[in-house]
Design an enzyme around this catalytic site. Structure first.
Site, PDB file in Angstrom:
ATOM      1  CB  CYS A   4      32.031  15.500 -10.853  1.00  0.00           C
ATOM      2  SG  CYS A   4      30.199  14.374  -9.876  1.00  0.00           S
ATOM      3  CB  CYS A  24      30.950  14.919   0.892  1.00  0.00           C
ATOM      4  SG  CYS A  24      31.713  14.018  -0.739  1.00  0.00           S
TER       5      CYS A  24
HETATM    6  C1  LIG Z   1      28.940   8.983  -9.838  1.00  0.00           C
HETATM    7  C2  LIG Z   1      28.375   9.736  -9.654  1.00  0.00           C
HETATM    8  C3  LIG Z   1      28.837   9.432  -8.046  1.00  0.00           C
HETATM    9  C4  LIG Z   1      28.026  10.759  -7.154  1.00  0.00           C
HETATM   10  N1  LIG Z   1      27.618  10.867  -5.984  1.00  0.00           N
HETATM   11  C5  LIG Z   1      26.907  11.457  -5.702  1.00  0.00           C
HETATM   12  C6  LIG Z   1      27.040  11.207  -3.957  1.00  0.00           C
HETATM   13  O1  LIG Z   1      27.304   9.846  -3.122  1.00  0.00           O
HETATM   14  N2  LIG Z   1      26.278  11.555  -2.987  1.00  0.00           N
HETATM   15  C7  LIG Z   1      25.360  13.064  -3.544  1.00  0.00           C
HETATM   16  O2  LIG Z   1      25.558  13.906  -2.827  1.00  0.00           O
HETATM   17  N3  LIG Z   1      25.846  13.465  -4.997  1.00  0.00           N
HETATM   18  C8  LIG Z   1      26.594  12.337  -5.518  1.00  0.00           C
HETATM   19  N4  LIG Z   1      26.702  12.673  -7.067  1.00  0.00           N
HETATM   20  C9  LIG Z   1      26.519  14.582  -7.790  1.00  0.00           C
HETATM   21  C10 LIG Z   1      24.927  14.402  -7.503  1.00  0.00           C
HETATM   22  O3  LIG Z   1      25.105  12.758  -8.552  1.00  0.00           O
HETATM   23  C11 LIG Z   1      25.053  15.132  -8.346  1.00  0.00           C
HETATM   24  O4  LIG Z   1      25.267  15.920  -7.908  1.00  0.00           O
HETATM   25  C12 LIG Z   1      23.197  15.268  -8.803  1.00  0.00           C
HETATM   26  O5  LIG Z   1      23.071  14.471  -9.392  1.00  0.00           O
HETATM   27  C13 LIG Z   1      22.844  17.270  -8.888  1.00  0.00           C
HETATM   28  O6  LIG Z   1      21.487  17.271  -9.570  1.00  0.00           O
HETATM   29  P1  LIG Z   1      21.073  18.269 -10.537  1.00  0.00           P
HETATM   30  O7  LIG Z   1      19.426  17.960 -10.738  1.00  0.00           O
HETATM   31  O8  LIG Z   1      21.303  19.439 -10.240  1.00  0.00           O
HETATM   32  O9  LIG Z   1      21.085  17.452 -12.020  1.00  0.00           O
HETATM   33  P2  LIG Z   1      20.805  16.274 -12.440  1.00  0.00           P
HETATM   34  O10 LIG Z   1      21.170  15.095 -11.305  1.00  0.00           O
HETATM   35  O11 LIG Z   1      22.281  16.534 -13.690  1.00  0.00           O
HETATM   36  O12 LIG Z   1      19.610  16.272 -13.565  1.00  0.00           O
HETATM   37  C14 LIG Z   1      19.589  16.690 -14.260  1.00  0.00           C
HETATM   38  C15 LIG Z   1      18.368  16.394 -15.810  1.00  0.00           C
HETATM   39  O13 LIG Z   1      17.900  18.191 -16.604  1.00  0.00           O
HETATM   40  C16 LIG Z   1      17.715  17.486 -17.400  1.00  0.00           C
HETATM   41  N5  LIG Z   1      18.252  18.109 -18.828  1.00  0.00           N
HETATM   42  C17 LIG Z   1      18.894  17.913 -18.820  1.00  0.00           C
HETATM   43  N6  LIG Z   1      18.590  19.225 -19.685  1.00  0.00           N
HETATM   44  C18 LIG Z   1      17.772  19.098 -19.652  1.00  0.00           C
HETATM   45  C19 LIG Z   1      16.973  20.614 -21.006  1.00  0.00           C
HETATM   46  N7  LIG Z   1      16.993  20.689 -22.292  1.00  0.00           N
HETATM   47  N8  LIG Z   1      15.305  20.390 -20.764  1.00  0.00           N
HETATM   48  C20 LIG Z   1      14.911  19.896 -19.607  1.00  0.00           C
HETATM   49  N9  LIG Z   1      15.495  18.815 -18.605  1.00  0.00           N
HETATM   50  C21 LIG Z   1      16.646  18.664 -18.637  1.00  0.00           C
HETATM   51  C22 LIG Z   1      18.372  15.769 -17.121  1.00  0.00           C
HETATM   52  O14 LIG Z   1      17.794  14.210 -18.352  1.00  0.00           O
HETATM   53  C23 LIG Z   1      18.268  15.112 -16.220  1.00  0.00           C
HETATM   54  O15 LIG Z   1      17.259  14.375 -15.607  1.00  0.00           O
HETATM   55  C24 LIG Z   1      27.782  11.687  -7.226  1.00  0.00           C
HETATM   56  C25 LIG Z   1      27.847  12.326  -9.081  1.00  0.00           C
HETATM   57  C26 LIG Z   1      28.250  10.998 -10.359  1.00  0.00           C
HETATM   58  C27 LIG Z   1      28.185  11.565 -11.729  1.00  0.00           C
END
Ligand SMILES: Cc1cc2nc3c(=O)[nH]c(=O)nc-3n(C[C@H](O)[C@H](O)[C@H](O)COP(=O)(O)OP(=O)(O)OC[C@H]3O[C@@H](n4cnc5c(N)ncnc54)[C@H](O)[C@@H]3O)c2cc1C
Length: 410
Positions: free
Chosen positions: A163, A350
């Site tokens: 990340c 990005c």
């Molecule tokens: C500080 C920071 C800044 C960022 N800035 C950007 C940006 O500017 N632009 C951008 O495009 N991306 C950005 N990102 C990346 C972006 O946040 C991630 O790509 C995105 O959150 C991924 O989404 P996701 O749904 O795959 O996972 P996540 O957002 O991590 O969500 C996963 C979900 O699954 C749930 N979960 C976990 N385990 C279980 C389980 N066993 N059963 C059921 N639910 C569960 C969690 O509670 C959570 O709600 C940033 C990331 C960080 C850390």
């Protein structure tokens, strides 16, 4: 008339929430959509970079999921899945529920693997994190202490991390805040990263990102150290492989990610890291009723790097993956057309906010090289300037408002 189906979605963030809304929109009421997440509120993670500096509070960047899902006719279970039994088509939860599914979407994001680097992380180690709400709140308390007793700052992404955008954004914001507080002379900032060169991002670079990012760090007076391997973090000191010591009064290091335990420990579901393999439909190659999207997916780096560096799956990429997976789940059920999206054809937008400046990258076919090389060529547009800050604000407003009101692209 097709029989009724139950679609179960694990995770309700960028990938899971987007997919749930899209699937619900395209399936009639005979079919059930069930979402599990232990978090009761959606958090817009990209805004957490501002939280340590008091620029956002939890209420600004979160909203409750239950009312939205109620309104949309989605069953929300505020619990984590603890195990997935792919042969039995069931998901177990901590409270002992066993939920059958016809189609499953895994969108559980990352587990933050601080334990892979000695001394890393806010719980058992010495560094801050902005990877979730609780960590960002803790990083704010740390920032207040830093303002009372300033000194060197280290920001970065640890070896095996993916990340990279988050650490760059935090870096630029930290420098912006240091400058505003008049602490530049007291608080030199160093950036450490597993990337082979600055602006690589785990993607092999995006257009002239190497030049742009290097120039921006120079402009801000920040030393960047690519190919960094953290040997150990001690109180107020990071030791890199090779012996270099980096003293710090404040450090924020993004850890390596793995898949979450429930996925990693479910037989036949993931690779050893806990990420779910996917084909061009974002479907599990061995289990056609299982799909994955977002950080939970297994995407190998296009080329090897000197220090292990993973492929970032940004929020915007996670949203795209979720839409493809959602369309294909609907297609399985209704007989509509499937949509293929080879990894090589993923695009990336990005935005690296720098508080009052920054860099915007927009890339098509961003992974169309190395092991993913095909007839497509990566192409990129890169823009630097204050518009990056405004683009990030627009992204925040767009995502929070649209999802809070259950709006999703057709
Ligand atoms: C500080 C920071 C800044 C960022 N800035 C950007 C940006 O500017 N632009 C951008 O495009 N991306 C950005 N990102 C990346 C972006 O946040 C991630 O790509 C995105 O959150 C991924 O989404 P996701 O749904 O795959 O996972 P996540 O957002 O991590 O969500 C996963 C979900 O699954 C749930 N979960 C976990 N385990 C279980 C389980 N066993 N059963 C059921 N639910 C569960 C969690 O509670 C959570 O709600 C940033 C990331 C960080 C850390």
């Amino acid at each position: 008339m097709s029989p009724s189906n139950r679609v179960v979605i694990l995770g309700s963030s960028f990938a899971g929430l987007t997919a749930a809304l899209k699937i619900r929109k395209h399936l009639d009421d005979r079919h059930e959509v069930v979402v599990l997440d232990p978090r009761a509120r959606f958090t817009f993670i990209p805004s957490l970079i501002w939280m340590p500096f008091g620029r956002r509070d939890a209420d600004d960047v979160t909203f409750p999921l239950a009312p939205l899902y109620d309104h949309k006719g989605v069953r929300f279970i505020n619990e984590a899945a603890t195990k997935i039994y792919v042969d039995a088509h069931t998901v177990a939860t901590g409270s002992g529920q066993s939920i059958e599914y016809d189609k499953l979407l895994v969108a559980t994001g990352p587990r933050l693997a601080f334990e892979k680097v000695p001394g890393l992380g806010p719980a058992a180690g010495h560094t801050q994190s902005v990877c979730n709400l609780e960590h960002a709140e803790r990083a704010r308390a740390g920032w207040q202490r830093f303002l009372q007793d300033p000194g060197p700052v280290v920001v970065g992404t640890a070896q095996g991390g993916s990340c990279f955008g988050a650490s760059y954004e935090f870096l630029f914001n930290v420098q912006h805040r240091i400058r505003k507080a008049g602490l530049t002379a007291l608080a030199p900032v160093t950036f450490i990263t597993a990337e082979p060169f600055l602006g690589h991002f785990g993607l092999g670079g995006v257009g002239d990102s190497s030049k742009r990012v290097g120039a921006y760090l120079d402009h801000l007076g920040i030393e960047g150290i690519p190919n960094s391997v953290i040997k150990e973090v001690r109180a107020e000191e990071i030791e890199l492989e090779g012996g270099r010591l980096l003293p710090f009064k404040y450090a924020m290091i993004v850890p390596p990610f793995t898949g979450v335990d429930a996925v990693r420990e479910s037989e036949g579901l993931s690779n050893p890291m806990g990420f779910v393999p996917i084909d061009d439909l974002f479907r599990h190659p061995k289990h056609p009723d299982v799909y994955a999207a977002g950080v939970a997916t297994a995407i190998a780096p296009p080329e090897p790097t000197q220090v292990p560096a993973g492929v970032p799956k940004t929020g915007q990429m996670s949203e795209v993956m979720a839409k493809v997976a959602a369309q294909n789940i609907v297609a399985d059920i209704t007989g509509a057309k499937h949509r293929e999206m080879p990894i090589a054809e993923l695009s990336a937008i990005c935005v690296l906010d720098g508080g009052d400046n920054g860099i915007i990258f927009k890339a098509d076919n961003v992974l169309a090289h190395g092991i993913y090389a095909n007839e497509h060529e990566p192409s990129a547009h890169v823009m630097g300037g204050p518009q990056a800050h405004w683009a990030k604000l627009a992204f925040e407003r767009y995502f929070l408002t649209s999802r809070k009101h259950g709006m999703v692209a057709f």
